[in-house]
Write an enzyme that holds these catalytic residues in place. Sequence first.
Site, PDB file in Angstrom:
ATOM      1  N   LYS A  88       0.754  -1.299  -0.172  1.00 18.64           N
ATOM      2  CA  LYS A  88      -0.228   0.058   0.024  1.00 18.64           C
ATOM      3  C   LYS A  88       0.877   1.412   0.058  1.00 18.64           C
ATOM      4  CE  LYS A  88      -3.743   2.345   0.085  1.00 18.64           C
ATOM      5  NZ  LYS A  88      -4.455   2.457  -1.360  1.00 18.64           N
TER       6      LYS A  88
HETATM    7  O1  M6R Z   1       0.403   6.984  -1.577  1.00 20.27           O
HETATM    8  P1  M6R Z   1       0.679   7.745  -2.862  1.00 20.27           P
HETATM    9  O2  M6R Z   1      -0.506   8.178  -3.541  1.00 20.27           O
HETATM   10  O3  M6R Z   1       1.878   8.476  -2.929  1.00 20.27           O
HETATM   11  O4  M6R Z   1       1.020   6.197  -3.633  1.00 20.27           O
HETATM   12  C1  M6R Z   1       1.436   6.256  -4.954  1.00 20.27           C
HETATM   13  C2  M6R Z   1       1.648   4.719  -5.637  1.00 20.27           C
HETATM   14  O5  M6R Z   1       2.160   3.837  -5.021  1.00 20.27           O
HETATM   15  C3  M6R Z   1       0.086   4.386  -5.625  1.00 20.27           C
HETATM   16  O6  M6R Z   1      -0.891   5.245  -5.978  1.00 20.27           O
HETATM   17  C4  M6R Z   1      -0.054   2.927  -6.265  1.00 20.27           C
HETATM   18  O7  M6R Z   1       0.233   3.218  -7.929  1.00 20.27           O
HETATM   19  C5  M6R Z   1      -1.378   2.417  -6.139  1.00 20.27           C
HETATM   20  N1  M6R Z   1      -1.238   0.994  -5.810  1.00 20.27           N
HETATM   21  C6  M6R Z   1      -2.156   2.447  -7.304  1.00 20.27           C
HETATM   22  O8  M6R Z   1      -3.364   1.789  -7.087  1.00 20.27           O
END
Ligand code: M6R
Length: 412
Positions: free
Chosen positions: A407
């Site tokens: 996550k």
């Molecule tokens: O917590 P954040 O928005 O910074 O995370 C960024 C990415 O790691 C996150 O959006 C990831 O791509 C998700 N698992 C997509 O569903």
Amino acid sequence: VINFEDKLLVHKNSNPIIIGKNSDEFIISSDNNIIQELCDEFVVLDDDDFCLIDSELSFSYLNKVLKKTLKKNVNIKEIKTTTFMESEILEQKNLKNIFFDENLKNIYELVNKIKNCNKKIILSAAGTSFHACLFFHYKLLEYGILSQVILASEFENYLDIIDDDFLIIVFSQSGETGDLIRPLKILSQNCVEIVSVLNNRNSSIEYLSKSCVFLNCGEEISVASTKAFGFQIFIIEVISDLLKYNSLKKISKRINFISDNFEVEVDKIFKKVDEIIFNYDIDKVFFIGRNSLFPIALEGALKLKEVSYMHSEGFAGGELKHGSLALVDTKTLVFCLDNNSDILSNAIEIKTRGGIIIGLGTIQSTEFDDFIKTDDLIFMIIALQIIGLKYSLSLGLSPDKPRNLAKSVTVR
Ligand code: M6R
């Protein structure tokens, strides 16, 4: 955390640490949501802070004192379904929460910064949040502002040329993405202005930023980000309306339309997705969009590959003919976002090579083999999320915990 002469010595080095205290225990965690539920007092450690806790439950800091009030995250009443991903998709009904607390003030502050900005604007994020940045980039173009969008994992390559002539706007649901934190630490030391759009309060990125806007979509548990994306896009829509019309009238109408029609619309989308997506024998899925729907197409593809492991890719419609069209055959399913003449001409290019086209948007087209009606961008986003969810469940997978993914990605 180490045991030290009957005491616990806690040291923070890069990853977040919050210490909470209630009447009979201390809780040390990197997740402030847990601490909020269980404790009355908190302390958020900065890098290189030490804290000593003894068996009498008293605690002291070995360097500076850092007492901070923990800001509460918004608590959205959970809708109970079998997966967090589905509950979180449905929680996008609560879009008005973006105005909760002082957030409208935060949004206005960011709008004024952008309006009066004679600095160069850089937008940066990772994964789903990166797609929100790209959407923001297109919305700023409508207002006549050119921004530079940088993947968080590539941001360090730009540090040498960034000085206080730049305004940095970052997006992160968790506020703990390592790829963003590393460059932001350097930029904040160099006094470059950082504004962040975050969901999780008390995160590392919040403390590195000069100001923040919060999504207020409640804790997101499923690894696949859904509601955070809907809220990110909607905050950008609010900012964009304020830039263009200096009024919240249009956007408030939209929020009411979405929340009044939410159950009926989402129910229709669920049924339609069930009805059509399993009709075709396919081995790959493309999502195409143009302009501000290009990042939405990228997000549709990311959601699907993340939770179903199906090969999916998002494209700017006009880019297909420059190479990827070679992949199209009768086992290619393409979701076409909107039906303006430009994207339809791209859909026709695919169709003549045997691809299957499913349209999403407000108006059907004869070029579509099937159509999912979505009367607002948020419903289009929800439809894409439901497509991922349905494929995942049909393959017996757990959409909340995709293989190989975490996550919060704090590693390089
Ligand atoms: O917590 P954040 O928005 O910074 O995370 C960024 C990415 O790691 C996150 O959006 C990831 O791509 C998700 N698992 C997509 O569903």
